[in-house]
Scaffold this active site. Structure first.
Site, PDB file in Angstrom:
ATOM      1  N   CYS A 114       0.857  -1.181   0.000  1.00  0.00           N
ATOM      2  CA  CYS A 114       0.000   0.000   0.000  1.00  0.00           C
ATOM      3  C   CYS A 114       0.894   1.231   0.000  1.00  0.00           C
ATOM      4  CB  CYS A 114      -0.906  -0.010   1.230  1.00  0.00           C
ATOM      5  SG  CYS A 114      -2.055   1.375   1.287  1.00  0.00           S
ATOM      6  N   TYR A 115       0.628   2.135  -0.921  1.00  0.00           N
ATOM      7  CA  TYR A 115       1.401   3.363  -1.053  1.00  0.00           C
ATOM      8  C   TYR A 115       0.486   4.574  -0.982  1.00  0.00           C
ATOM      9  CZ  TYR A 115       4.920   0.433  -3.423  1.00  0.00           C
ATOM     10  OH  TYR A 115       5.831  -0.526  -3.759  1.00  0.00           O
TER      11      TYR A 115
END
Length: 136
Positions: free
Chosen positions: A109-110
């Site tokens: 997840c960014y």
């Protein structure tokens, strides 16, 4: 050396691509799904309701795309979640767990500067095709 099949996947159950890319590509028994965002099916317009509603819609599109590729949510091995705002992390996770409720895929997840159409979330996935036995 045997040939590997490469198949472009396109389904009317997902929005048309917003740029020059395929909805998904199957290479041998692996499905590579392009990122999906929470837009309406027939027009490039974000669903109302912010990150939670957009996540639900994106996951609906992803489910339909995987089905169109001969796979399914239960065969996803990796997802990447892109967030416009990390403050939505918990809310997006809560919605994500409604779809990925068991045998979670690997995930990254960014937080990103900006997503297409000003979306709050984008999700891409890699899955497999064929019979799968889950082993813990």
């Amino acid at each position: 050396m045997s040939k590997i099949i490469r198949k472009i996947v396109s389904t009317a159950k997902c929005p048309k691509p917003l740029a020059p890319y395929s909805q998904a590509v199957v290479a041998d028994r692996t499905v590579y799904c392009s990122g999906v965002i929470g837009i309406e099916l027939n027009e490039p317009k974000l669903v109302p309701g912010g990150a939670v509603a957009q996540t639900a819609k994106a996951l609906e599109h992803l489910t339909n795309l995987l089905h169109g590729a001969g796979s399914g949510i239960d065969k996803v091995v990796k997802t990447t979640v892109l967030l416009a705002d990390m403050n939505n992390y918990t809310a997006v996770n809560d919605e994500y767990k409604q779809v990925f409720s068991d045998n979670f895929p690997a995930r990254t997840c960014y937080a990103v500067a900006k997503l297409p159409l000003g979306a709050a979330v984008e999700i891409e996935a890699v899955a497999i095709v064929g019979d799968v036995t889950h082993v813990n």
